[in-house]
Design a protein around this motif. Structure first.
Motif, mmCIF file in Angstrom:
data_model
loop_
_atom_site.group_PDB
_atom_site.id
_atom_site.type_symbol
_atom_site.label_atom_id
_atom_site.label_comp_id
_atom_site.label_asym_id
_atom_site.label_seq_id
_atom_site.Cartn_x
_atom_site.Cartn_y
_atom_site.Cartn_z
ATOM 1 N N PRO A 154 5.778 11.962 5.370
ATOM 2 C CA PRO A 154 5.103 11.079 6.327
ATOM 3 C C PRO A 154 3.899 11.793 6.940
ATOM 4 O O PRO A 154 3.801 13.027 6.914
ATOM 5 C CB PRO A 154 6.191 10.806 7.380
ATOM 6 N N ASP A 155 2.987 11.008 7.502
ATOM 7 C CA ASP A 155 1.744 11.579 8.046
ATOM 8 C C ASP A 155 1.998 12.649 9.091
ATOM 9 O O ASP A 155 1.241 13.622 9.188
ATOM 10 C CB ASP A 155 0.886 10.460 8.659
ATOM 11 N N ARG A 156 3.073 12.505 9.866
ATOM 12 C CA ARG A 156 3.316 13.452 10.965
ATOM 13 C C ARG A 156 3.654 14.861 10.461
ATOM 14 O O ARG A 156 3.619 15.820 11.224
ATOM 15 C CB ARG A 156 4.436 12.944 11.869
ATOM 16 N N MET A 157 4.015 14.991 9.155
ATOM 17 C CA MET A 157 4.338 16.312 8.598
ATOM 18 C C MET A 157 3.108 17.046 8.082
ATOM 19 O O MET A 157 3.137 18.261 7.911
ATOM 20 C CB MET A 157 5.338 16.165 7.447
ATOM 21 N N ILE A 158 2.027 16.320 7.834
ATOM 22 C CA ILE A 158 0.849 16.913 7.199
ATOM 23 C C ILE A 158 0.235 17.975 8.105
ATOM 24 O O ILE A 158 0.053 17.771 9.313
ATOM 25 C CB ILE A 158 -0.181 15.815 6.859
ATOM 26 N N GLY A 159 -0.068 19.127 7.505
ATOM 27 C CA GLY A 159 -0.668 20.225 8.253
ATOM 28 C C GLY A 159 0.331 21.176 8.864
ATOM 29 O O GLY A 159 -0.049 22.216 9.406
ATOM 30 N N LYS A 160 1.616 20.845 8.769
ATOM 31 C CA LYS A 160 2.656 21.714 9.315
ATOM 32 C C LYS A 160 3.433 22.355 8.170
ATOM 33 O O LYS A 160 3.484 21.811 7.071
ATOM 34 C CB LYS A 160 3.599 20.921 10.205
ATOM 35 N N ASN A 161 4.065 23.495 8.438
ATOM 36 C CA ASN A 161 4.912 24.091 7.421
ATOM 37 C C ASN A 161 6.371 23.732 7.707
ATOM 38 O O ASN A 161 6.702 23.185 8.760
ATOM 39 C CB ASN A 161 4.705 25.606 7.306
ATOM 40 N N LEU A 162 7.250 24.039 6.752
ATOM 41 C CA LEU A 162 8.645 23.625 6.879
ATOM 42 C C LEU A 162 9.364 24.347 8.017
ATOM 43 O O LEU A 162 10.311 23.798 8.604
ATOM 44 C CB LEU A 162 9.375 23.855 5.553
ATOM 45 N N ARG A 163 8.925 25.540 8.327
ATOM 46 C CA ARG A 163 9.529 26.250 9.461
ATOM 47 C C ARG A 163 9.252 25.497 10.756
ATOM 48 O O ARG A 163 10.141 25.320 11.597
ATOM 49 C CB ARG A 163 8.984 27.675 9.536
ATOM 50 N N GLU A 164 8.023 25.016 10.903
ATOM 51 C CA GLU A 164 7.648 24.264 12.106
ATOM 52 C C GLU A 164 8.344 22.909 12.168
ATOM 53 O O GLU A 164 8.702 22.428 13.245
ATOM 54 C CB GLU A 164 6.126 24.071 12.138
ATOM 55 N N LEU A 165 8.560 22.317 11.015
ATOM 56 C CA LEU A 165 9.173 20.983 10.978
ATOM 57 C C LEU A 165 10.671 21.019 11.258
ATOM 58 O O LEU A 165 11.261 20.008 11.647
ATOM 59 C CB LEU A 165 8.917 20.332 9.608
ATOM 60 N N GLU A 166 11.316 22.163 11.034
ATOM 61 C CA GLU A 166 12.733 22.356 11.348
ATOM 62 C C GLU A 166 13.631 21.279 10.711
ATOM 63 O O GLU A 166 14.560 20.771 11.339
ATOM 64 C CB GLU A 166 12.953 22.372 12.862
ATOM 65 N N ILE A 167 13.344 20.937 9.463
ATOM 66 C CA ILE A 167 14.111 19.878 8.792
ATOM 67 C C ILE A 167 15.577 20.271 8.642
ATOM 68 O O ILE A 167 16.475 19.442 8.852
ATOM 69 C CB ILE A 167 13.485 19.562 7.412
ATOM 70 N N ARG A 168 15.836 21.537 8.335
ATOM 71 C CA ARG A 168 17.221 21.959 8.138
ATOM 72 C C ARG A 168 18.041 21.844 9.421
ATOM 73 O O ARG A 168 19.171 21.341 9.408
ATOM 74 C CB ARG A 168 17.259 23.391 7.615
ATOM 75 N N SER A 169 17.471 22.312 10.531
ATOM 76 C CA SER A 169 18.226 22.289 11.782
ATOM 77 C C SER A 169 18.350 20.880 12.355
ATOM 78 O O SER A 169 19.358 20.538 12.971
ATOM 79 C CB SER A 169 17.567 23.210 12.815
ATOM 80 N N LYS A 170 17.341 20.037 12.118
ATOM 81 C CA LYS A 170 17.365 18.684 12.676
ATOM 82 C C LYS A 170 18.224 17.732 11.863
ATOM 83 O O LYS A 170 18.884 16.841 12.414
ATOM 84 C CB LYS A 170 15.940 18.129 12.763
ATOM 85 N N TYR A 171 18.225 17.900 10.526
ATOM 86 C CA TYR A 171 18.883 16.912 9.669
ATOM 87 C C TYR A 171 20.021 17.489 8.821
ATOM 88 O O TYR A 171 20.664 16.759 8.072
ATOM 89 C CB TYR A 171 17.844 16.256 8.746
ATOM 90 N N ASN A 172 20.238 18.817 8.910
ATOM 91 C CA ASN A 172 21.327 19.473 8.182
ATOM 92 C C ASN A 172 21.179 19.320 6.667
ATOM 93 O O ASN A 172 22.154 19.156 5.935
ATOM 94 C CB ASN A 172 22.690 18.927 8.640
#
Length: 215
Positions: A154-172
């Motif tokens: 999604p657009d809100r992820m663009i320009g960020k890295n996966l560490r910043e997005l915290e997908i693992r901690s937020k969504y397991n």
């Protein structure tokens, strides 16, 4: 290089044989229907008209010298089971068998099959996931509880890295790759900056993946 046998040239078996051949593998395709054999003959290493329930016929073809066999005999469960037994007895190390349902699959495992596939069921699951979420591009069920999905970012992820997005901690769930055009990024993912058009490949429990699909 591994050598493959594909027995049963219906839609599934033909697709497997052609894909393996396209990727440079030696493929022996077998079916007792001469027309199906003739159709695929120019597109695999060798295509033979034979009855796969005839042990002598398979022995003559030297199936024991192959690494992997894929059994895709249509609706004839008896022929499917007998072929599985013969292939194992003739020394094929790894036999993958198409099953109609879980009961059929359990029987085939007891008869020596190394892996069971359920093409119709798996396609149904994939279609259902595509209907549930308009975001999902592809879905692979690894087990009744776990799977892998592909999602456009999604657009809100663009320009960020996966560490910043915290997908693992937020969504397991775990991002195991990022597809960018023809390239697949699999290393140093936490520091990879997401770009427009990227697709993330995510592994997790089906319950957690469903939450992610709704983004």
């Amino acid at each position: 290089m591994k050598q493959y046998i594909v027995i049963g040239l219906g839609n599934f078996g033909t697709s497997v044989a052609l894909t393996l051949n396209k990727n440079g593998y030696n493929v022996l395709a077998i079916d007792k229907d001469n027309e199906k054999v003739h159709t695929i003959a120019g597109n695999v290493t060798q295509a033979i008209e034979a009855d796969a329930t005839d042990q002598m016929a398979l022995q003559t073809l030297g199936v024991g010298n192959f690494d992997i066999a894929v059994v895709s005999i249509g609706d004839n469960t008896h022929a499917n089971a007998l072929t599985t037994v013969i292939l194992k007895e003739l020394g094929v190390p790894y036999v993958i068998v198409k099953a109609q349902d879980s009961l059929h699959g359990h029987l085939l495992i007891k008869l020596g099959a190394d892996k069971i596939v359920y093409p119709e069921r798996d396609m149904g699951v994939k279609i259902a996931h595509n209907l549930i979420s308009q975001n999902i591009l592809d879905f692979l069920e690894l087990s009744p509880d776990y799977g892998i999905i592909e999602l456009p970012v999604p657009d809100r992820m663009i320009g960020k890295n996966l560490r910043e997005l915290e997908i693992r901690s937020k969504y397991n769930v775990n991002v195991i790759a990022v597809k960018r055009g023809e390239d697949i990024k699999i290393s140093m993912l936490t520091e990879l900056s997401i770009e427009s058009g990227d697709i993330i490949v995510v592994f997790g429990s089906n319950n957690d993946l469903r939450k992610l699909e709704m983004l």
